[in-house]
Scaffold this motif. Structure first.
Motif, PDB file in Angstrom:
ATOM      1  N   ASN A  48       0.813  -1.228   0.000  1.00 33.75           N
ATOM      2  CA  ASN A  48       0.000   0.000   0.000  1.00 33.75           C
ATOM      3  C   ASN A  48       0.843   1.273   0.000  1.00 33.75           C
ATOM      4  OD1 ASN A  48      -2.411  -1.568   0.173  1.00 33.75           O
ATOM      5  ND2 ASN A  48      -2.070  -1.774   2.387  1.00 33.75           N
ATOM      6  N   GLN A  50       2.551   4.603  -1.300  1.00 31.02           N
ATOM      7  CA  GLN A  50       2.241   5.622  -2.292  1.00 31.02           C
ATOM      8  C   GLN A  50       3.530   5.991  -3.035  1.00 31.02           C
ATOM      9  OE1 GLN A  50      -1.055   6.711  -2.717  1.00 31.02           O
ATOM     10  NE2 GLN A  50      -1.396   4.994  -1.308  1.00 31.02           N
ATOM     11  N   PHE A  51       3.369   6.670  -4.173  1.00 31.89           N
ATOM     12  CA  PHE A  51       4.536   7.049  -4.972  1.00 31.89           C
ATOM     13  C   PHE A  51       5.491   7.925  -4.167  1.00 31.89           C
ATOM     14  CE2 PHE A  51       6.296   9.569  -8.736  1.00 31.89           C
ATOM     15  CZ  PHE A  51       7.265   8.615  -9.012  1.00 31.89           C
ATOM     16  N   GLU A  69      11.834  10.682 -10.855  1.00 31.93           N
ATOM     17  CA  GLU A  69      10.385  10.880 -10.795  1.00 31.93           C
ATOM     18  C   GLU A  69       9.805  11.115 -12.181  1.00 31.93           C
ATOM     19  OE1 GLU A  69       6.999  13.736  -8.671  1.00 31.93           O
ATOM     20  OE2 GLU A  69       9.141  14.075  -8.275  1.00 31.93           O
ATOM     21  N   ARG A  73       7.126   8.536 -13.929  1.00 37.57           N
ATOM     22  CA  ARG A  73       5.783   8.959 -14.360  1.00 37.57           C
ATOM     23  C   ARG A  73       5.579   8.653 -15.843  1.00 37.57           C
ATOM     24  NH1 ARG A  73       2.864  11.794 -10.734  1.00 37.57           N
ATOM     25  NH2 ARG A  73       3.957  12.635  -8.883  1.00 37.57           N
ATOM     26  N   GLY A  76       4.683   5.147 -16.235  1.00 35.56           N
ATOM     27  CA  GLY A  76       3.463   4.737 -15.566  1.00 35.56           C
ATOM     28  C   GLY A  76       3.676   4.006 -14.252  1.00 35.56           C
ATOM     29  N   TYR A  77       4.907   4.075 -13.736  1.00 39.23           N
ATOM     30  CA  TYR A  77       5.177   3.351 -12.481  1.00 39.23           C
ATOM     31  C   TYR A  77       4.404   3.947 -11.306  1.00 39.23           C
ATOM     32  CZ  TYR A  77       7.524   1.841  -8.245  1.00 39.23           C
ATOM     33  OH  TYR A  77       7.762   1.346  -6.991  1.00 39.23           O
ATOM     34  N   HIS A  78       4.194   5.254 -11.333  1.00 39.83           N
ATOM     35  CA  HIS A  78       3.576   5.929 -10.176  1.00 39.83           C
ATOM     36  C   HIS A  78       2.159   5.445  -9.902  1.00 39.83           C
ATOM     37  CE1 HIS A  78       2.053   8.059 -13.634  1.00 39.83           C
ATOM     38  NE2 HIS A  78       1.236   8.806 -12.882  1.00 39.83           N
ATOM     39  N   THR A  79       1.527   4.790 -10.871  1.00 38.32           N
ATOM     40  CA  THR A  79       0.175   4.246 -10.658  1.00 38.32           C
ATOM     41  C   THR A  79       0.174   2.722 -10.556  1.00 38.32           C
ATOM     42  OG1 THR A  79      -0.236   4.164 -13.060  1.00 38.32           O
ATOM     43  CG2 THR A  79      -0.868   6.189 -11.880  1.00 38.32           C
ATOM     44  N   ASN A  80       1.353   2.131 -10.548  1.00 35.30           N
ATOM     45  CA  ASN A  80       1.432   0.661 -10.511  1.00 35.30           C
ATOM     46  C   ASN A  80       2.616   0.232  -9.642  1.00 35.30           C
ATOM     47  OD1 ASN A  80       0.835  -2.016 -11.121  1.00 35.30           O
ATOM     48  ND2 ASN A  80       2.085  -2.001 -12.975  1.00 35.30           N
ATOM     49  N   ILE A  81       2.557   0.610  -8.364  1.00 38.18           N
ATOM     50  CA  ILE A  81       3.664   0.360  -7.432  1.00 38.18           C
ATOM     51  C   ILE A  81       3.593  -1.059  -6.890  1.00 38.18           C
ATOM     52  CG2 ILE A  81       4.666   1.059  -5.217  1.00 38.18           C
ATOM     53  CD1 ILE A  81       3.561   3.902  -5.893  1.00 38.18           C
ATOM     54  N   ARG A 102       9.869  -2.635 -10.209  1.00 39.22           N
ATOM     55  CA  ARG A 102       8.564  -2.990 -10.753  1.00 39.22           C
ATOM     56  C   ARG A 102       8.367  -4.505 -10.810  1.00 39.22           C
ATOM     57  NH1 ARG A 102       7.242  -0.241 -16.272  1.00 39.22           N
ATOM     58  NH2 ARG A 102       5.960   1.188 -15.025  1.00 39.22           N
TER      59      ARG A 102
END
Length: 347
Positions: A48, A50-51, A69, A73, A76-81, A102
């Motif tokens: 859980n 966050q970025f 960073e 972004r 798309g890593y920031h939405t798929n941690i 990832r």
């Protein structure tokens, strides 16, 4: 002529733009971006997360967190941690780092041995995996789990076989517990099961007896002999009269497992507890500590002898003097008591 100049200018601007883009890509994506001196660094990303938590974890490890960073972004890593334990190697670029955190969750070695209670085990494991001690203890004590797996609150500690195991760092408390149940079943192979049956002992009784052997002697080579004494006592219907069980009973009754007891007093022998083997016959209702594999196997394959008694050997510390008769044991015991009194060991 004018149009030609315009076309040349457009081409030149395009080349400059392509060069700038190439420079941007190289600088931000493919150039080295690590700031540590070791060959590798370990990164732990909680479940859980966050970025911003990832950025905070990585900031001391990279030269330019802003470029990381930006690329993260873009990819798309920031939405798929992904949670886990990852290893970043010196010299990696942003692209390498992102691909690593990832998809390359690396297992860790989880080790434990000789814990006295489930509370101690939970605390020890919580320092190695993500699950906290409360979650681990709750999972270990779960009544439904214990009932379904033929354990009780007293015997639950015996399910955990001391060793080194591979786990993902982000394993849950239930994942750890369930894996230990699987390892318990693997440990109790057909050979060990048959040895227990030959002794007339259940798995739980073997674990409880092994815990006593574990507490009685730290010398692995002496454990089969100590186990043989207790097996002989059980066969003759004698009380085990194991001092470590009295110490455990006292700690349990007083709910104080921090106290250090070096000498068992006569008043302690009267403590009314099913763990007190001076008052209650047979094997205690559960292990008084976590026995290691050498102690368990010592019980399953005890030394064959006629000894019924033993006491600490004050001429060879760490070992014991064994006796076949009470008369000989009393001689050995008197020597031990004299030494204890002379050295002021009162408790």
């Amino acid at each position: 002529m004018y149009i030609k100049k315009i076309l040349i200018a457009v081409v030149l601007l395009g080349l400059v733009g392509m060069g700038a883009f190439a420079f941007y890509v190289y600088t931000n994506v493919f150039s080295e971006n690590t700031a540590f001196n070791n060959k590798e660094a370990h990164v732990y990303i909680p479940s859980n997360a966050q970025f911003r938590d990832v950025l905070e974890e990585l900031e001391p490890l990279v030269d330019n967190i802003d470029s990381f960073e930006l690329v993260a972004r873009r990819k798309g890593y920031h939405t798929n941690i992904k949670p886990g334990h990852f290893i970043i190697k010196k010299g990696m670029n942003n692209n390498d780092i992102i691909n690593t955190i990832r998809s390359k969750n690396i297992p860790i070695n989880v080790k434990f041995n000789n814990q006295e209670r489930l509370e101690d085990l939970a605390g020890h494991i919580s320092r190695q995996i993500e699950a906290d001690s409360l979650a681990l203890l709750t999972a270990m004590r779960d009544p439904q789990f214990l009932t379904e797996n033929d354990f009780s609150q007293d015997t639950a500690l015996g399910m955990y076989i001391p060793n080194t195991y591979e786990f993902y760092w982000n394993s849950s408390a239930e994942t750890f517990r369930d894996r230990m149940r699987t390892e318990y079943d693997r440990f109790w192979n057909e050979s060990r099961v048959q040895k227990a049956k030959a002794l007339g002992l259940s798995k739980g009784e073997v674990m409880a007896l092994a815990a006593i052997v574990q507490k009685e002697t730290a010398k692995v080579e002496e454990r089969p002999r100590v186990a043989g004494v207790y097996i002989n006592r059980l066969k003759r219907g004698m009380l085990l009269q194991a001092d470590p069980t009295v110490i455990y009973a006292k700690k349990k009754k007083e709910n104080d497992f921090e106290q250090v007891i070096k000498r068992v007093l006569y008043v302690d022998l009267e403590l009314d507890s099913p763990f007190n083997t001076y008052k209650y016959a047979g094997v205690p209702p559960g292990p008084i500590a976590m026995p290691d594999i050498s102690a368990i196997d010592a019980v399953l394959q005890p030394e064959q002898h006629d000894y019924l008694y033993f006491v600490a050997d004050v001429t060879n510390f760490g070992y014991h003097k064994f006796a076949k008769t009470l008369a000989q044991h009393n001689v050995n015991k008197a020597e031990y008591v004299r030494w204890v009194n002379a050295n002021g060991v009162n408790r």
